[in-house]
Design an enzyme around this catalytic site. Structure first.
Site, PDB file in Angstrom:
ATOM      1  N   THR A   1      -1.174   7.535  -1.078  1.00 33.58           N
ATOM      2  CA  THR A   1      -2.479   7.385  -1.740  1.00 33.58           C
ATOM      3  C   THR A   1      -3.328   6.280  -1.108  1.00 33.58           C
ATOM      4  OG1 THR A   1      -1.680   5.718  -3.287  1.00 33.58           O
ATOM      5  CG2 THR A   1      -1.388   8.013  -3.930  1.00 33.58           C
TER       6      THR A   1
ATOM      7  N   ASP B   1      -3.189 -13.311  10.097  1.00 34.44           N
ATOM      8  CA  ASP B   1      -2.228 -12.904   9.070  1.00 34.44           C
ATOM      9  C   ASP B   1      -1.381 -14.110   8.670  1.00 34.44           C
ATOM     10  OD1 ASP B   1       0.377 -11.958   7.950  1.00 34.44           O
ATOM     11  OD2 ASP B   1      -0.608 -10.014   8.180  1.00 34.44           O
TER      12      ASP B   1
ATOM     13  N   ASP C   1       2.509 -13.697   8.883  1.00 30.90           N
ATOM     14  CA  ASP C   1       3.005 -13.699  10.262  1.00 30.90           C
ATOM     15  C   ASP C   1       3.027 -15.121  10.815  1.00 30.90           C
ATOM     16  OD1 ASP C   1       3.303 -11.013  10.253  1.00 30.90           O
ATOM     17  OD2 ASP C   1       1.603 -10.562  11.564  1.00 30.90           O
TER      18      ASP C   1
ATOM     19  N   ARG D   1       0.841  -1.190   0.000  1.00 33.79           N
ATOM     20  CA  ARG D   1       0.000   0.000   0.000  1.00 33.79           C
ATOM     21  C   ARG D   1       0.882   1.249   0.000  1.00 33.79           C
ATOM     22  NH1 ARG D   1      -5.345   0.624   2.496  1.00 33.79           N
ATOM     23  NH2 ARG D   1      -5.096  -1.498   3.257  1.00 33.79           N
TER      24      ARG D   1
HETATM   25  N1  URA Z   1      -4.072 -11.481   4.393  1.00 32.25           N
HETATM   26  C1  URA Z   1      -3.969 -12.298   5.474  1.00 32.25           C
HETATM   27  O1  URA Z   1      -2.901 -12.801   5.790  1.00 32.25           O
HETATM   28  N2  URA Z   1      -5.084 -12.541   6.186  1.00 32.25           N
HETATM   29  C2  URA Z   1      -6.286 -12.021   5.879  1.00 32.25           C
HETATM   30  O2  URA Z   1      -7.263 -12.289   6.570  1.00 32.25           O
HETATM   31  C3  URA Z   1      -6.376 -11.174   4.760  1.00 32.25           C
HETATM   32  C4  URA Z   1      -5.242 -10.919   4.034  1.00 32.25           C
END
Ligand code: URA
Length: 242
Positions: A140, A234, A237, A136
């Site tokens: 913007t 995530d 992670d 990102r």
């Molecule tokens: N990316 C991720 O790792 N988890 C999500 O829920 C959405 C995007």
């Protein structure tokens, strides 16, 4: 039938009576012609249960994700064309088979997509793999291409695009734009994905109707932070750091 999380269904071999099978939340169905959902087998649901569980540690998360990735790669490869190919067996008998003749490559969307590279290598020895980094833009807040490294002859290859989570689809859509700008025909791109949101698939199908998506599961939706729900948190992670 649906519960609070989605579609509930008996899971197990078809020949077993319903009463002998446990129920579980299975993937939402979609009406898009370009989307293939893996069969909702007991093994797939068990693997997804492991990686969705917040109490699953990193080593198990990697192990069970890899098993799902392997299923996605094998299914994805089934969408590539094959030609008739007859061979002789050691018994001197002929067998009418098929073989794949095109060239392929993988392209991972960094960082989480890199987790799927090994699964592709396990199925396709010495496969070329490119990378795309989209993040990102602070100013913007739109996705921006930061880096790419792709095989120079990518336009002549079938491309397996790798990203485990399809949320809004912002990065994946931009990655496809990059591939198309390098001459890859849309219908030579296969997007391999573990968990998709209905919104992300909708965006994909609208913009790239000829591109094939192979996913293990379509979840309920996105929360206000654009995480997939119920999801697994995530992915990058959990695979790389937790
Ligand atoms: N990316 C991720 O790792 N988890 C999500 O829920 C959405 C995007």
């Amino acid at each position: 039938a649906a519960n609070a999380n989605g579609r509930s269904q008996c899971v197990g071999p078809e020949y077993r009576p319903e009463g002998q099978k446990p129920t579980a939340t299975v993937s939402t169905e979609v009406h898009f012609d370009n989307v293939t959902i893996l069969p909702q087998t007991p093994q797939l649901i068990a693997l997804l249960t492991m990686i969705r569980d917040r109490d699953t540690g990193r080593a198990d998360f990697i192990f069970y994700s890899n098993r799902i990735i392997r299923l996605l790669v094998e299914e994805g490869l089934n969408h590539l064309p094959v030609r008739s190919h007859a061979i002789s067996t050691p018994l001197g008998t002929s067998y009418d088979g098929v073989r794949f003749e095109g060239k392929i490559c993988g392209v991972s969307i960094m960082r989480a997509g890199e987790s799927m590279e090994q699964g592709l290598r396990d199925c396709c020895r010495s496969v070329r793999i490119g990378k795309i980094l989209i993040q990102r833009d602070e100013e913007t807040s739109k996705p921006k291409l930061f880096y790419d490294k792709l095989p120079e002859d990518i336009a002549e290859r079938w491309v397996l695009l790798l990203d485990p989570m399809l949320a809004t689809g912002g990065s994946a859509l931009m990655a496809v734009d990059v591939l198309k700008s390098r001459g890859v025909p849309e219908d030579h791109i296969l997007f391999l994905n573990l968990i998709a949101s209905p919104e992300g698939l909708e965006n994909f199908s609208q913009k790239f109707p000829k591109l094939r998506v192979v996913t293990a599961f379509i979840d309920q939706g996105l929360n206000d932070k654009k995480y997939i729900v119920p999801g697994l948190g995530d992915f990058g992670d959990r695979f790389y750091t937790m």
